[in-house]
Design an enzyme around this catalytic site. Structure first.
Site, PDB file in Angstrom:
ATOM      1  N   VAL A  66      36.066  40.686  53.949  1.00  0.00           N
ATOM      2  CA  VAL A  66      36.478  42.208  54.118  1.00  0.00           C
ATOM      3  C   VAL A  66      35.899  43.041  55.817  1.00  0.00           C
ATOM      4  O   VAL A  66      34.769  43.227  55.333  1.00  0.00           O
ATOM      5  CB  VAL A  66      35.901  43.028  52.738  1.00  0.00           C
ATOM      6  N   ALA A  88      31.591  45.024  58.059  1.00  0.00           N
ATOM      7  CA  ALA A  88      32.212  43.312  57.359  1.00  0.00           C
ATOM      8  C   ALA A  88      31.305  42.580  56.796  1.00  0.00           C
ATOM      9  O   ALA A  88      30.425  42.682  56.781  1.00  0.00           O
ATOM     10  CB  ALA A  88      33.153  42.840  58.299  1.00  0.00           C
ATOM     11  N   LYS A  89      31.823  42.130  55.179  1.00  0.00           N
ATOM     12  CA  LYS A  89      31.066  41.351  54.618  1.00  0.00           C
ATOM     13  C   LYS A  89      32.466  40.157  54.622  1.00  0.00           C
ATOM     14  O   LYS A  89      33.053  39.914  54.443  1.00  0.00           O
ATOM     15  CB  LYS A  89      30.004  41.677  54.160  1.00  0.00           C
ATOM     16  N   GLY A  90      31.558  39.293  54.689  1.00  0.00           N
ATOM     17  CA  GLY A  90      31.880  37.688  53.626  1.00  0.00           C
ATOM     18  C   GLY A  90      31.139  36.962  52.631  1.00  0.00           C
ATOM     19  O   GLY A  90      30.150  37.285  52.958  1.00  0.00           O
ATOM     20  N   ASP A 130      23.593  35.902  55.609  1.00  0.00           N
ATOM     21  CA  ASP A 130      23.093  36.906  54.172  1.00  0.00           C
ATOM     22  C   ASP A 130      22.817  35.939  53.024  1.00  0.00           C
ATOM     23  O   ASP A 130      22.233  34.582  53.763  1.00  0.00           O
ATOM     24  CB  ASP A 130      24.442  37.037  53.897  1.00  0.00           C
TER      25      ASP A 130
END
Ligand code: NAD
Length: 424
Positions: A68, A113-115, A154
């Protein structure tokens, strides 16, 4: 100024609600206009991919992966990749927005963002994880890029996975592109100082806040919840600056010593004891919940989210809380803590030392140059101190808690940039 729904007051909350509740409050105080509020409320782009992976037994398993991009208003988006069974789109959306605010509050030129991939890396072999990571990278090949979207580790991923990502991405480009990802092993272009960067930022934030509160570090006591990367580095660096760290804890146990715990000894013990403090001898064992309510000057929650809630907030005795973890305090607890006059340096400010040094990693990769640890530390300390001062000034000016002030600083920066750039 249009209507922005009032922020809900929540206790055990999902991360998206927790983030939205603070975003709404800060937007209202800033008088953010409708257009900008609506732009920042929703992610810019969301990708959901199916990732077929050949498992060691020859079967094919299909994993669901997400990326995202919340915002690219300030620059290329930045955010980690989480490998965890609980990963879902709602969580990834919240964490992506969090990254936008975190980068903006420390004034680095990145969007958020992050995934993530819903998987259990603890039950997978190294080969299976490698195939999953490479497959995820290929599925996101049009999204990632050193000028577009720069991932990082992460939960459940680390330097090893980032090396696979860099390698897979580089193969598709026909050249080595190490600036496409941060958190890499040092030999692949990782930055010196990255390991301790988040704990170091927590220390700088705590020292800056103690100066404002006129707490002398040499007379101050501190409790640190969580003794992983962030907690142990924060404890070590705070102790180096004169604080007496009287309590530390991890998932299995908590320890108290009124004379101060020898942090170096605790780190050595943990490293020799499969990563846990269990059985640590130089302190008295206390309960894991007690660590949050001890009579100390400084409390550093550096373990996980939602540990300070409506159930324990009124028992907290610390004068200052510096959030090493992401989302350790519920919005219901926030209200209680504010009424008690406890100062909270919020997560998006206090733990931004990590993303700051990730930014330095990217800068070094792009320069084709390597900075010394001293240069990395000096520059990240200055960024953290400036960010704290800016948030503190905003909090005094608007008479709001530091958390709301941090969101205001971040949202204002993104909103102003958006106005200059213009929308459709
Ligand atoms: P880690 O896995 O290295 O350490 C986590 C520690 O917390 C361990 O000691 C674990 O035993 C303990 N713990 C977990 N649940 C607990 C509980 N319920 N009670 C007490 N202790 C508990 O993780 P980390 O990298 O140190 O991250 C800690 C927090 O900081 C997370 O919220 C993470 O999102 C946040 N954070 C980390 C970074 C970073 O650079 N590592 C950057 C920003 C934010």
């Amino acid at each position: 100024m249009a209507y922005i729904e009032p922020a809900p007051i929540l206790d055990k909350e999902n991360p998206f609600e927790a983030m939205m509740s603070r975003f709404q409050t800060a937007s209202q105080i800033l008088g953010l206009d409708d257009e900008v509020y609506n732009v920042l409320k929703s992610p810019a782009r969301q990708a959901i991919v199916s990732l077929p992976v050949t498992m060691d037994d020859g079967s094919i398993k299909v994993f669901e992966g997400y990326r995202v991009i919340h915002s690219t208003i300030l620059g290329p988006s930045k955010g980690g990749i989480r490998f965890d069974p609980h990963v879902n789109l709602d969580e990834v959306k919240a964490l992506a927005a969090w990254m936008t605010w975190k980068c903006a509050v420390v004034d680095i030129p990145y969007g958020g963002a992050k995934g993530g991939v819903a998987c259990n890396p603890r039950e997978m072999s190294a080969g299976e994880i490698e195939r999953l990571m490479r497959s995820y990278t290929l599925a996101m090949i049009d999204i990632f890029g050193p000028d577009k979207d720069i991932p990082a580790p992460d939960m459940g991923t680390g330097p090893r996975e980032m090396a696979w990502l860099m390698d897979e991405y580089s193969r598709t480009q026909g050249m080595t592109v190490n600036a496409v990802v941060t958190g890499k092993p040092i030999v692949l272009g990782g930055s010196l100082g990255r390991t301790e960067a988040t704990g170091r930022g927590v220390m700088v934030t705590a020292m800056s806040a103690m100066q404002k509160l006129k707490i002398n570090p040499y007379n101050a006591t501190c409790a640190v919840q969580g003794f992983g990367n962030v907690g142990s580095w924060a404890a070590r660096l705070l102790a180096e600056r004169g604080l007496k760290v009287v309590a530390i804890s991890d998932l299995n146990s908590a320890y108290y010593n009124s004379n101060g715990i020898d942090i170096e000894a605790a780190v050595k013990y943990r490293d020799a004891n499969k990563g846990t403090l269990d059985g640590f001898k130089d302190a008295e064992k206390i309960s894991g919940t007690e660590i949050l309510t001890l009579p100390v000057d400084l409390l550093v929650p550096a373990a996980t989210e939602d540990v300070i809630t409506g159930n324990n907030a009124d028992k907290i005795q610390a004068k200052l809380i510096v959030e090493g973890a992401n989302g350790p305090t519920s919005s219901k607890a926030d209200n209680i803590i504010n009424e008690k006059g406890i100062i909270v340096a919020p997560d998006i400010l206090a733990n931004a030392g990590g993303v700051t040094v990730s930014y330095f990693e990217w800068v070094q990769n792009r320069l084709g140059y390597k900075w010394t640890a001293e240069r990395v530390n000096r520059r990240s300390d200055r960024i953290m101190k400036d960010a704290f001062d800016h948030v503190y000034k905003t909090s005094v000016e608007y008479k709001v808690p530091l958390r709301i002030a941090a969101y205001m600083v971040a949202i204002d920066k993104v909103a102003k940039t958006y106005k200059y750039r213009g929308g459709f």
